[in-house]
Design an enzyme around this catalytic site. Structure first.
Site, mmCIF file in Angstrom:
data_model
loop_
_atom_site.group_PDB
_atom_site.id
_atom_site.type_symbol
_atom_site.label_atom_id
_atom_site.label_comp_id
_atom_site.label_asym_id
_atom_site.label_seq_id
_atom_site.Cartn_x
_atom_site.Cartn_y
_atom_site.Cartn_z
ATOM 1 N N HIS A 1 -34.685 21.979 -10.007
ATOM 2 C CA HIS A 1 -35.681 22.404 -11.394
ATOM 3 C C HIS A 1 -35.430 24.163 -11.349
ATOM 4 O O HIS A 1 -35.317 24.717 -10.222
ATOM 5 C CB HIS A 1 -36.984 21.940 -10.892
ATOM 6 C CG HIS A 1 -37.876 22.484 -11.593
ATOM 7 N ND1 HIS A 1 -38.075 21.516 -12.782
ATOM 8 C CD2 HIS A 1 -38.785 23.474 -11.595
ATOM 9 C CE1 HIS A 1 -38.968 22.412 -13.754
ATOM 10 N NE2 HIS A 1 -39.444 23.230 -13.030
ATOM 11 N N ARG B 1 -35.612 12.245 -17.702
ATOM 12 C CA ARG B 1 -36.377 11.153 -17.709
ATOM 13 C C ARG B 1 -37.268 11.215 -16.445
ATOM 14 O O ARG B 1 -36.793 11.494 -15.320
ATOM 15 C CB ARG B 1 -35.901 9.921 -17.811
ATOM 16 C CG ARG B 1 -34.973 9.550 -19.098
ATOM 17 C CD ARG B 1 -34.348 8.008 -18.826
ATOM 18 N NE ARG B 1 -35.253 6.915 -18.479
ATOM 19 C CZ ARG B 1 -35.681 6.139 -19.684
ATOM 20 N NH1 ARG B 1 -35.527 6.638 -21.059
ATOM 21 N NH2 ARG B 1 -36.531 5.164 -19.543
ATOM 22 N N SER C 1 -23.661 21.120 -15.689
ATOM 23 C CA SER C 1 -23.077 22.184 -15.109
ATOM 24 C C SER C 1 -23.433 22.095 -13.552
ATOM 25 O O SER C 1 -22.612 22.530 -12.747
ATOM 26 C CB SER C 1 -23.530 23.811 -15.635
ATOM 27 O OG SER C 1 -24.856 23.735 -15.244
ATOM 28 N N ASN D 1 -33.815 16.472 -6.661
ATOM 29 C CA ASN D 1 -33.619 17.006 -8.028
ATOM 30 C C ASN D 1 -33.618 18.649 -7.999
ATOM 31 O O ASN D 1 -34.106 19.430 -6.979
ATOM 32 C CB ASN D 1 -35.000 16.916 -8.714
ATOM 33 C CG ASN D 1 -35.147 17.401 -10.363
ATOM 34 O OD1 ASN D 1 -34.186 17.124 -11.097
ATOM 35 N ND2 ASN D 1 -36.168 17.876 -10.617
HETATM 36 C C1 GAR Z 1 -30.842 22.842 -15.358
HETATM 37 O O1 GAR Z 1 -31.110 23.898 -15.521
HETATM 38 C C2 GAR Z 1 -31.756 21.945 -14.432
HETATM 39 O O2 GAR Z 1 -32.292 22.878 -13.526
HETATM 40 C C3 GAR Z 1 -32.809 21.774 -15.369
HETATM 41 O O3 GAR Z 1 -32.114 21.221 -16.441
HETATM 42 C C4 GAR Z 1 -30.902 22.029 -16.610
HETATM 43 C C5 GAR Z 1 -29.582 20.902 -16.776
HETATM 44 O O4 GAR Z 1 -28.402 21.677 -16.887
HETATM 45 N N1 GAR Z 1 -33.677 20.623 -15.074
HETATM 46 C C6 GAR Z 1 -34.978 20.623 -15.241
HETATM 47 O O5 GAR Z 1 -35.494 21.289 -15.949
HETATM 48 C C7 GAR Z 1 -35.633 19.015 -14.648
HETATM 49 N N2 GAR Z 1 -36.896 19.334 -14.613
HETATM 50 P P1 GAR Z 1 -26.957 20.993 -16.474
HETATM 51 O O6 GAR Z 1 -26.876 19.902 -17.299
HETATM 52 O O7 GAR Z 1 -26.215 22.141 -16.949
HETATM 53 O O8 GAR Z 1 -26.967 20.904 -14.957
#
Ligand code: GAR
Length: 205
Positions: free
Chosen positions: A110, A92, A14, A108
């Site tokens: 988060h 990763r 997303s 990134n």
């Molecule tokens: C998001 O909430 C992102 O912030 C998190 O994974 C999700 C991915 O959603 N990332 C982490 O936690 C990294 N440490 P998406 O695939 O719908 O963008």
């Protein structure tokens, strides 16, 4: 010249979609040259197809080590002369070799107000801890986990009725707003890093 971007993903994508939308609407002067996934069935690869963007699955089991895996990614980044690497739910940890080769060119997103709650399942951790505010953070990637200089943050208040799912949804809305914003700043050359602090001066006229 428009910024050449690579997006690294593992799941539904997303945030990737928010970046694609911001580029297609002309908000970001950039082009996504490639989307790289470590999961074959990541829905993000489907989004790549829909938007005619090259999607590449790199199978972790085809690489002998983490270094080999990251070298396979870097090979693609170099071929495409990538200027910015965006991690968008890429589950990763990058090797120090990768991080140093693309120093201050990897960012990134988060779902917490770093440095609170790095790592995984952080929306639940925020609820369990009892904080009243959490949020989303866009930061540069360094050798640590979720620890690089912070570019943008957005605060999300926690409600009594929140569950990890409900809270995740509200944080996600902020992620989709601030991630494209940070990429836009980067593309405009408006990010200056001094130690841990990130400044975003207006362009000189
Ligand atoms: C998001 O909430 C992102 O912030 C998190 O994974 C999700 C991915 O959603 N990332 C982490 O936690 C990294 N440490 P998406 O695939 O719908 O963008």
């Amino acid at each position: 010249m428009s910024l050449k971007i690579a997006v690294l993903v593992s799941g539904r994508g997303s945030n990737l979609q928010a970046i694609i939308d911001a580029i297609e609407s002309g908000k970001i002067n950039g082009v996504i040259e490639v989307i790289i996934s470590n999961k074959k069935d990541a829905y993000a690869l489907e989004r790549a197809k829909r938007h005619n963007i090259e999607g590449v699955f790199i199978d972790p089991s085809s690489c002998k080590s983490k270094d080999d895996y990251d070298r396979a990614i870097i090979k693609i980044l170099e071929e495409k002369d990538i200027g910015l690497v965006c991690l968008a739910g890429f589950m990763r940890i990058l090797t120090p070799y990768f991080v140093n080769k693309y120093k201050r060119r990897i960012i990134n997103i988060h779902p917490s107000l770093l440095p609170a709650f790095p790592g995984l399942e952080v929306q639940k951790k925020a609820l369990d801890y009892g904080v009243k505010f959490t949020g989303a953070t866009v930061h540069f990637v360094d050798e640590g986990v979720d620890s690089g200089p912070i570019i943008i943050q957005s605060v999300v208040p926690i409600m009594d009725t929140d569950t990890p799912e409900i809270l995740s949804e509200r944080i996600l809305k902020e992620e989709h707003r601030i991630y494209p914003e940070a990429i836009k700043l980067f593309a405009e050359g408006r990010i200056v890093v001094k130690g841990r602090r990130v400044f975003t001066p207006f362009p000189s006229i």
